[in-house]
Design an enzyme around this catalytic site. Sequence first.
Site, PDB file in Angstrom:
ATOM      1  N   HIS A 162      10.609 -25.144 -15.849  1.00 37.96           N
ATOM      2  CA  HIS A 162       9.252 -25.104 -16.664  1.00 37.96           C
ATOM      3  C   HIS A 162       9.166 -24.159 -17.456  1.00 37.96           C
ATOM      4  O   HIS A 162       9.679 -23.026 -17.559  1.00 37.96           O
ATOM      5  CB  HIS A 162       8.019 -25.308 -15.457  1.00 37.96           C
ATOM      6  CG  HIS A 162       8.109 -26.579 -14.800  1.00 37.96           C
ATOM      7  ND1 HIS A 162       7.905 -26.253 -13.421  1.00 37.96           N
ATOM      8  CD2 HIS A 162       8.006 -27.661 -15.099  1.00 37.96           C
ATOM      9  CE1 HIS A 162       7.911 -27.624 -12.846  1.00 37.96           C
ATOM     10  NE2 HIS A 162       8.025 -28.364 -14.044  1.00 37.96           N
ATOM     11  N   CYS A 247       3.063 -21.420  -9.749  1.00 34.53           N
ATOM     12  CA  CYS A 247       2.825 -23.012  -9.439  1.00 34.53           C
ATOM     13  C   CYS A 247       2.125 -23.160  -7.994  1.00 34.53           C
ATOM     14  O   CYS A 247       2.207 -24.351  -7.783  1.00 34.53           O
ATOM     15  CB  CYS A 247       4.236 -23.468  -9.593  1.00 34.53           C
ATOM     16  SG  CYS A 247       5.675 -22.772  -8.656  1.00 34.53           S
TER      17      CYS A 247
END
Length: 256
Positions: A162, A247
């Site tokens: 990501h 995250c």
Amino acid sequence: MTLRALVRRPSPRLADGLLTHLDRMPVDPDLAVRQWEGYVAALVDEGWEITEVPAAEDCPDSAFVEDTVVVYDDLAVISRPGAVERRPETAGTEQTLARLGYRIARIEEPGTLDGGDVLKHDGKVWVGLGGRTNRAGLAQLDDLLGPLGADVIGVPVSRVLHLKSAVTALPDGTVVGFEPLVDDVAAWDRFQPVPEEPGSHVVLLGGETVLMSSAAPRSRAMFAERGLRVVAVDIGEFEKLEGCVTCLSVRLRHTP
């Protein structure tokens, strides 16, 4: 202003989580829970109220709650994860944020978007393209956030899972990252390389305080030299699964 963080207890199937760029290593689920509890405790110690999204025990990656939503002001944009296996994770996040009073929008097919691909700072919203998030997802996010004053910008991601696996932003807006894993450092006006990959990931806790992984002591020293107060936590079991400090939570700074 109430500072609230969404978190989600790790699944007992955490060790089965998806991997893209790393080789699989043994993961200790019990240790992971203790590390998660330490992460949550660090947020509480810094004045954040915790709201737990209902656990999703059948979803190995569900502790990475950031991927399920992008929150901007009072709008919660529910993601459509690029990995089909992760799409069941979004329902619990949507229900939780609706209960808290957030307006709800959703990324729709053919768009895909993971929250971990979205870096926000001071009206700028950078979106990583090339992995879990596609251009249709970017376009939909632009349509939703543009009216709120956000400047949505696509940037390439190919070396990590990501965008926020590669870069995050310090309180002053300087973007930090481990340069070998950043596709295009010129995407940001101010970019500061860090000496360790885990040093790429900071969570802004308010003022000049940041949360980061204890696995990056040289980066921690660099941030301290910049005048930042650093809270370091051990999340080693999650790092084996391409996870990082960003995250494991969704930070909510706007109360509807």
